[in-house]
Design an enzyme around this catalytic site. Structure first.
Site, PDB file in Angstrom:
ATOM      1  CB  CYS A   1      -0.841   0.104   1.181  1.00 41.19           C
ATOM      2  SG  CYS A   1      -2.340  -1.301   1.187  1.00 41.19           S
TER       3      CYS A   1
HETATM    4  N1  COA Z   1     -20.622  -9.170   7.377  1.00 41.28           N
HETATM    5  C1  COA Z   1     -21.047  -9.196   8.569  1.00 41.28           C
HETATM    6  N2  COA Z   1     -20.373  -9.516   9.741  1.00 41.28           N
HETATM    7  C2  COA Z   1     -19.047  -9.612   9.465  1.00 41.28           C
HETATM    8  C3  COA Z   1     -18.486  -9.599   8.238  1.00 41.28           C
HETATM    9  C4  COA Z   1     -19.143  -9.369   7.189  1.00 41.28           C
HETATM   10  N3  COA Z   1     -18.546  -9.085   5.859  1.00 41.28           N
HETATM   11  N4  COA Z   1     -16.987  -9.724   8.559  1.00 41.28           N
HETATM   12  C5  COA Z   1     -16.768  -9.865   9.739  1.00 41.28           C
HETATM   13  N5  COA Z   1     -18.016  -9.694  10.454  1.00 41.28           N
HETATM   14  C6  COA Z   1     -18.303  -9.958  11.967  1.00 41.28           C
HETATM   15  C7  COA Z   1     -17.203 -10.765  12.512  1.00 41.28           C
HETATM   16  O1  COA Z   1     -17.459 -12.027  12.645  1.00 41.28           O
HETATM   17  C8  COA Z   1     -17.408 -10.183  14.056  1.00 41.28           C
HETATM   18  O2  COA Z   1     -18.045 -10.738  14.471  1.00 41.28           O
HETATM   19  P1  COA Z   1     -18.035 -11.258  16.358  1.00 41.28           P
HETATM   20  O3  COA Z   1     -17.818  -9.830  16.915  1.00 41.28           O
HETATM   21  O4  COA Z   1     -19.333 -11.840  16.573  1.00 41.28           O
HETATM   22  O5  COA Z   1     -16.922 -11.988  16.441  1.00 41.28           O
HETATM   23  C9  COA Z   1     -17.405  -8.739  13.816  1.00 41.28           C
HETATM   24  O6  COA Z   1     -18.254  -8.786  12.724  1.00 41.28           O
HETATM   25  C10 COA Z   1     -16.349  -7.949  13.815  1.00 41.28           C
HETATM   26  O7  COA Z   1     -15.295  -8.258  12.951  1.00 41.28           O
HETATM   27  P2  COA Z   1     -13.844  -7.858  12.826  1.00 41.28           P
HETATM   28  O8  COA Z   1     -12.990  -8.414  11.789  1.00 41.28           O
HETATM   29  O9  COA Z   1     -13.191  -7.585  14.181  1.00 41.28           O
HETATM   30  O10 COA Z   1     -14.290  -6.323  12.399  1.00 41.28           O
HETATM   31  P3  COA Z   1     -13.661  -4.721  12.597  1.00 41.28           P
HETATM   32  O11 COA Z   1     -14.379  -3.979  13.146  1.00 41.28           O
HETATM   33  O12 COA Z   1     -12.106  -5.071  12.999  1.00 41.28           O
HETATM   34  O13 COA Z   1     -13.290  -4.407  11.075  1.00 41.28           O
HETATM   35  C11 COA Z   1     -11.780  -4.280   9.006  1.00 41.28           C
HETATM   36  C12 COA Z   1     -12.771  -5.199   9.953  1.00 41.28           C
HETATM   37  C13 COA Z   1     -10.950  -5.148   8.447  1.00 41.28           C
HETATM   38  C14 COA Z   1     -12.585  -3.368   8.207  1.00 41.28           C
HETATM   39  C15 COA Z   1     -10.971  -3.389  10.148  1.00 41.28           C
HETATM   40  O14 COA Z   1     -10.453  -4.134  11.087  1.00 41.28           O
HETATM   41  C16 COA Z   1      -9.824  -2.741   9.245  1.00 41.28           C
HETATM   42  O15 COA Z   1     -10.058  -1.831   8.381  1.00 41.28           O
HETATM   43  N6  COA Z   1      -8.668  -2.830   9.855  1.00 41.28           N
HETATM   44  C17 COA Z   1      -7.519  -2.103   9.174  1.00 41.28           C
HETATM   45  C18 COA Z   1      -7.206  -2.929   8.046  1.00 41.28           C
HETATM   46  C19 COA Z   1      -6.363  -2.155   7.014  1.00 41.28           C
HETATM   47  O16 COA Z   1      -6.080  -1.062   6.960  1.00 41.28           O
HETATM   48  N7  COA Z   1      -5.573  -3.312   6.229  1.00 41.28           N
HETATM   49  C20 COA Z   1      -4.498  -2.848   5.278  1.00 41.28           C
HETATM   50  C21 COA Z   1      -4.884  -3.301   3.961  1.00 41.28           C
HETATM   51  S1  COA Z   1      -3.838  -3.217   2.936  1.00 41.28           S
END
Ligand code: COA
Length: 374
Positions: free
Chosen positions: A156
């Protein structure tokens, strides 16, 4: 030493769009099909059913509303769940070169330059469609650029590291001008069958023309400073490298060959690294938070950007001070901050300061401090 400047930017945006609703319908159809196929194993407790995705979750967790992709039909077909891109013959332009040409022509037009006036091409992206010959050399040939080209990959942060590489070459005098391009086909390395990340990425290509400030033909951005940082982490990883075919069993459909991340950890660990990096870079240049008119941050997650913006500015940034393009493009890896810069910089006045900042796999952080001239 010459002073480098950004004199033009361009963005190629694929025509096809996938909304969160469309994405979720396809994912849920895939999940239902898999769950039905493995009903016996699920009933026996040998396998967990795949839960449904939700458009509301996607928007609230990320700020993403839609993404542009090179191929929508393959991604949305529950039997396929990945883009289907026409294989190119060796004697026709590759997909990345084709995207690069469109963005490059826009950037060259913005700079008031013909391609033959450019001295070097850098193609900086988080995935390249082949190992060699470098995509940059193909772009160079297609545009009729003399000199040289090379590819680079810092995930990135590829674009900001590419800007630093270009700026350093201009500073030293080894080239007078550089075309730095970021064709990001993120849809091809995303695992669309994984609910935790299937919504994250989109496709795009950005291009930046850098040259000696003294040669700029019109309004431009002086590059006051660039700063890069890397720190190894496995929390964002893609194993699909060129060694994939060398070990028995590696050609199977393995989850770890596509984009993987521990999103929560990334969020927690990267925010402080980026805030500290930006603070140190600004201090080294004598730039105060109050001097910064705009932050063009990497576009991965809105909440993450809001937090970084608040730490850097020392207050909640006004909406226009830290523009987001995530809602329209999703995460486009290295191109995200350049799209934001390209689309939200026209209105700035002579002497205004802004900072482009990327962060992501590596970990990597890159910042570019700019001052508008003209
Ligand atoms: N639809 C519905 N629910 C979902 C889901 C989806 N597509 N994906 C995950 N969930 C659920 C999970 O199962 C979890 O449920 P639980 O609390 O019962 O266990 C809950 O939603 C939270 O999931 P989580 O993965 O912890 O979400 P989050 O709030 O951390 O958001 C990201 C996920 C990836 C959006 C976030 O962590 C993020 O953006 N992180 C930084 C990523 C980044 O910058 N990456 C760089 C890439 S180049």
């Amino acid at each position: 030493m010459y002073a480098p400047a950004i004199t033009g930017t361009g963005v190629f945006t694929p025509e096809e769009v996938i909304t969160n609703d469309e994405l979720v319908v396809a994912f849920n159809a895939y999940a239902d099909r898999m769950n039905a196929e493995h009903a016996a194993a699920i009933a026996a407790g040998e396998m967990e059913p795949i839960p449904h995705s939700s458009a509301d979750f996607i928007f609230s967790a990320s700020g993403i509303e839609q993404r542009h992709v090179l191929n929508k039909s393959g991604v949305l077909d529950p039997e396929i769940m990945h883009p289907v891109l026409r294989p190119r013959a060796d004697d026709e332009p590759g997909v990345m070169a084709e995207m690069a040409l469109d963005a490059a022509r826009k950037a060259l037009a913005a700079a008031g330059r013909e391609s033959h006036e450019i001295g070097a091409v850098i193609v900086a992206a988080s995935n390249h469609e082949r190992a060699y010959p470098a995509i940059a050399v193909e772009v160079q040939q297609l545009l009729g650029i003399e000199g040289f080209g090379f590819d680079m990959n810092v995930a990135c942060s590829s674009a900001t590291f590419g800007i630093q590489a270009a700026a350093d070459m201009i500073r030293s005098g080894s080239v007078k001008s550089v075309l730095m391009v970021n064709p990001e086909i993120c849809s091809a390395h995303l695992e669309w069958r994984d609910r935790d990340c299937h919504f994250i990425f989109g496709d795009v290509c950005t291009a930046v023309v850098l040259e000696r400030a003294e040669d700029a033909k019109g309004a431009h951005w002086d590059v006051l400073g660039t700063r890069c940082l890397t720190q190894f982490s496995n929390n964002i990883r893609n194993n699909n490298g060129f060694l994939r075919r060398t070990r028995v069993g590696q050609m199977e459909d393995r989850r770890d060959m596509q984009f993987m991340q521990n999103g929560r950890k990334v969020f927690r660990e990267v925010v402080p690294i980026v805030s500290e990096h930006l603070g140190a870079h600004m201090a080294a240049l004598g730039v105060e938070a109050a001097d910064v008119k705009r932050l063009w941050l990497h576009q991965a997650n809105k909440t993450m950007n809001d937090l970084i913006g608040k730490k850097v500015m020392g207050r909640v940034p006004e909406p226009g001070e830290q523009p987001n393009i995530l809602q329209d493009y999703a995460n486009t890896s290295s191109a995200g901050s350049i799209i934001a810069f390209s689309q939200f910089s026209e209105d700035m006045g002579d002497g205004d300061l802004g900072i482009i900042c990327s962060f992501g796999a590596g970990y990597s952080v890159g910042s570019v401090v700019l001052r508008k001239v003209g």
